[in-house]
Design an enzyme around this catalytic site. Sequence first.
Site, PDB file in Angstrom:
ATOM      1  N   TRP A   1       0.831  -1.204   0.000  1.00  0.00           N
ATOM      2  CA  TRP A   1       0.000   0.000   0.000  1.00  0.00           C
ATOM      3  C   TRP A   1       0.865   1.253   0.000  1.00  0.00           C
ATOM      4  O   TRP A   1       0.562   2.228  -0.693  1.00  0.00           O
ATOM      5  CB  TRP A   1      -0.965   0.002   1.184  1.00  0.00           C
ATOM      6  CG  TRP A   1      -1.992  -1.092   1.116  1.00  0.00           C
ATOM      7  CD1 TRP A   1      -2.194  -2.098   2.008  1.00  0.00           C
ATOM      8  CD2 TRP A   1      -2.986  -1.293   0.076  1.00  0.00           C
ATOM      9  NE1 TRP A   1      -3.231  -2.914   1.594  1.00  0.00           N
ATOM     10  CE2 TRP A   1      -3.726  -2.449   0.417  1.00  0.00           C
ATOM     11  CE3 TRP A   1      -3.294  -0.620  -1.104  1.00  0.00           C
ATOM     12  CZ2 TRP A   1      -4.781  -2.934  -0.374  1.00  0.00           C
ATOM     13  CZ3 TRP A   1      -4.339  -1.100  -1.900  1.00  0.00           C
ATOM     14  CH2 TRP A   1      -5.059  -2.235  -1.529  1.00  0.00           C
TER      15      TRP A   1
ATOM     16  N   ASP B   1      -1.483   6.799   6.414  1.00  0.00           N
ATOM     17  CA  ASP B   1      -2.526   5.877   5.986  1.00  0.00           C
ATOM     18  C   ASP B   1      -2.763   4.937   7.170  1.00  0.00           C
ATOM     19  O   ASP B   1      -1.904   4.136   7.521  1.00  0.00           O
ATOM     20  CB  ASP B   1      -2.034   5.098   4.755  1.00  0.00           C
ATOM     21  CG  ASP B   1      -3.032   4.033   4.291  1.00  0.00           C
ATOM     22  OD1 ASP B   1      -4.073   3.833   4.964  1.00  0.00           O
ATOM     23  OD2 ASP B   1      -2.743   3.387   3.256  1.00  0.00           O
TER      24      ASP B   1
ATOM     25  N   LYS C   1     -11.895  -1.738   7.181  1.00  0.00           N
ATOM     26  CA  LYS C   1     -11.079  -2.661   7.958  1.00  0.00           C
ATOM     27  C   LYS C   1     -11.521  -2.624   9.427  1.00  0.00           C
ATOM     28  O   LYS C   1     -11.788  -3.634  10.031  1.00  0.00           O
ATOM     29  CB  LYS C   1      -9.592  -2.291   7.866  1.00  0.00           C
ATOM     30  CG  LYS C   1      -9.069  -2.033   6.467  1.00  0.00           C
ATOM     31  CD  LYS C   1      -8.940  -3.277   5.629  1.00  0.00           C
ATOM     32  CE  LYS C   1      -8.655  -3.054   4.160  1.00  0.00           C
ATOM     33  NZ  LYS C   1      -7.511  -2.240   3.800  1.00  0.00           N
TER      34      LYS C   1
HETATM   35  C1  LIG Z   1      -7.032  -1.719   2.398  1.00  0.00           C
HETATM   36  C2  LIG Z   1      -5.981  -0.700   2.409  1.00  0.00           C
HETATM   37  C3  LIG Z   1      -5.879   0.293   1.429  1.00  0.00           C
HETATM   38  C4  LIG Z   1      -6.816   0.352   0.236  1.00  0.00           C
HETATM   39  O1  LIG Z   1      -8.064   0.738   0.631  1.00  0.00           O
HETATM   40  P1  LIG Z   1      -9.248   0.984  -0.442  1.00  0.00           P
HETATM   41  O2  LIG Z   1     -10.296   1.588   0.431  1.00  0.00           O
HETATM   42  O3  LIG Z   1      -9.600  -0.339  -1.008  1.00  0.00           O
HETATM   43  O4  LIG Z   1      -8.749   1.920  -1.466  1.00  0.00           O
HETATM   44  C5  LIG Z   1      -4.898   1.245   1.553  1.00  0.00           C
HETATM   45  N1  LIG Z   1      -4.032   1.227   2.584  1.00  0.00           N
HETATM   46  C6  LIG Z   1      -4.077   0.274   3.539  1.00  0.00           C
HETATM   47  C7  LIG Z   1      -3.098   0.323   4.662  1.00  0.00           C
HETATM   48  C8  LIG Z   1      -5.051  -0.711   3.491  1.00  0.00           C
HETATM   49  O5  LIG Z   1      -5.094  -1.653   4.444  1.00  0.00           O
END
Ligand SMILES: *Cc1c(COP(=O)(O)O)cnc(C)c1O
Length: 362
Positions: free
Chosen positions: A103, A171, A195
Amino acid sequence: MNRIYNFGAGPAVLPLPVLEEASRGILEIGGSGMSILEVSHRGKVYETIHRDAGQRLLSALSLSADDHVPLFMGGGASLQFAMLPMNFLTPEKTASYVNTGEWAKKAIQDAQQFGKVNVVASSQDSNFSYVPSSARPAPGSAYFHITTNNTIEGTEWPGVPETGGVPLVADMSSDILARAIDYSRFDLIYAGAQKNAGPAGVTLVIARKSFLAGAEENLPPMLSYKAQAKGNSLYNTPPVFAVYVVDLVLKWVEEQGGVGAMEEKNRRKAGVVYEALDRHTDTYEPTVTQKQDRSLMNVTFRLRDTAREEAFLAGAKTRGMEGLKGHRSVGGIRASLYNALPQEACTALATYLDEFAAGKAA
Ligand SMILES: *Cc1c(COP(=O)(O)O)cnc(C)c1O
């Protein structure tokens, strides 16, 4: 209803009381005579939910509305990979990033379209098996971007890095609300809700107002943090249902005792799983090399005998445990232990890990 133990990485398990409340909201919300799926996003019922969700989000993270603004955005965390540099990076500026996983890599790639990117540290050459947490941003950077929890690789930043005055951006898609870190150290946080915070369809963004003040002005409003903040995330139709469920999850987190209590529970949960793995190192190989970098949320490991992984997953399924297959890019096994996953699920997994290692659970 027979609920399995859902170890999936996202969309992921939600608290049962939240699902029950949401199912009532689907039929009728707030005495309106309408479903949450039918009400206007400009009406009183939704306005109250929208405001409530923003306030609860700040308060869960111990942030004040005087200094921070919560935004509810579309496009997933993935849109934030681009939106962040679009708003804060120009060809003359440099942003510092740490490459800790798949990511983070995507965030770096998107930023490179807008300005200079300095990858000040990376663990890629060791398969992202640790977090280079002594990394610091280059002085004068527009911002310093980290991924606090690496969902695919199973690592987590052990603390909040010093930045020497460079704005800190994270993030937090897979660990927001799971740990009682000092959220006020961050100038901008983003997290896809699916998540740990709600259903897919909404992305949480929490920005420090003073940081937002320096954002680009000349952007289409849907891609401008300033315009989104000015419009209170209601420039267009927001993801009404997803924000509603996030609000319910935030209420649930409060009832559990807040983020501090969530962290305590999460430490106990992850503890029993890691202890089981560590008891049987001849059967299981953890993929994270430094114990301090082990994620509380995503426990990743391989079977020493990789040919037995299918049997491991099949055996888990017969015991009501699903979602344990590792991300398609890395393989192996991954158990995601988000806030809503109960302790019993982790105890059941630990027992299975013991029995499988002893050859009693083929
Ligand atoms: C799941 C995830 C993403 C992507 O998320 P989307 O909402 O599908 O774009 C980005 N960064 C991390 C750390 C993630 O776990």
